[in-house]
Design a protein around this motif. Structure first.
Motif, short mmCIF file in Angstrom:
data_model
loop_
_atom_site.label_atom_id
_atom_site.label_comp_id
_atom_site.label_asym_id
_atom_site.label_seq_id
_atom_site.Cartn_x
_atom_site.Cartn_y
_atom_site.Cartn_z
N TRP A 218 0.84 -1.21 0.00
CA TRP A 218 0.00 0.00 0.00
C TRP A 218 0.87 1.25 0.00
O TRP A 218 0.62 2.19 -0.75
CB TRP A 218 -0.92 -0.01 1.22
N ALA A 219 1.89 1.27 0.84
CA ALA A 219 2.75 2.44 0.94
C ALA A 219 3.52 2.66 -0.36
O ALA A 219 3.70 3.80 -0.79
CB ALA A 219 3.71 2.29 2.11
N THR B 34 -0.18 16.02 -1.98
CA THR B 34 -1.04 15.87 -3.14
C THR B 34 -0.94 17.12 -4.01
O THR B 34 -0.83 18.24 -3.48
CB THR B 34 -2.50 15.63 -2.73
N LEU C 192 0.70 3.77 -3.28
CA LEU C 192 0.00 5.04 -3.17
C LEU C 192 0.93 6.21 -2.83
O LEU C 192 0.50 7.35 -2.96
CB LEU C 192 -1.11 4.96 -2.12
N ASP C 193 2.13 5.92 -2.39
CA ASP C 193 3.09 6.97 -2.05
C ASP C 193 2.45 8.00 -1.11
O ASP C 193 2.35 9.18 -1.44
CB ASP C 193 3.58 7.63 -3.34
N PRO C 194 1.99 7.59 0.07
CA PRO C 194 1.21 8.48 0.93
C PRO C 194 2.03 9.59 1.60
O PRO C 194 1.44 10.51 2.17
CB PRO C 194 0.64 7.53 2.00
N TRP C 195 3.33 9.57 1.53
CA TRP C 195 4.12 10.57 2.24
C TRP C 195 4.36 11.83 1.41
O TRP C 195 4.89 12.80 1.91
CB TRP C 195 5.46 9.98 2.68
#
Length: 84
Positions: free
Chosen positions: A63-64, A73, A67-70
């Motif tokens: 997931w990390a 946006t 989606l590259d959550p860090w």
């Protein structure tokens, strides 16, 4: 006879009257088998918990990375001069 002596004599009499109960000849074998079953269940549970934890960690890693959550946006609006 005093009271403690009478109680002691009563206990001794009861212990002498009681015959020793026979121990089943396969008692040790049954206890060993039950212990092995319990250890097997614990081992299976521990393995399942470790597998679940590793699967959760792998899912979190995928997931990390996907989606590259860090990262921040990108803005959804365009600047007013972009259309000119």
């Amino acid at each position: 006879m005093s009271l403690p002596d009478r109680r002691e004599a009563e206990v001794r009499r009861l212990l002498e009257q009681r015959a020793a109960e026979p121990v089943p000849p396969d008692l040790a074998e049954r206890a060993r088998e039950e212990g092995e079953r319990l250890l097997g269940r614990r081992r299976a549970l521990r393995t399942a918990l470790w597998a679940g934890a590793l699967a959760g960690l792998a899912a979190l890693l995928v997931w990390a990375l996907a989606l590259d959550p860090w990262t921040a946006t990108p803005p959804k609006t365009t600047s007013p001069t972009a259309g000119w």
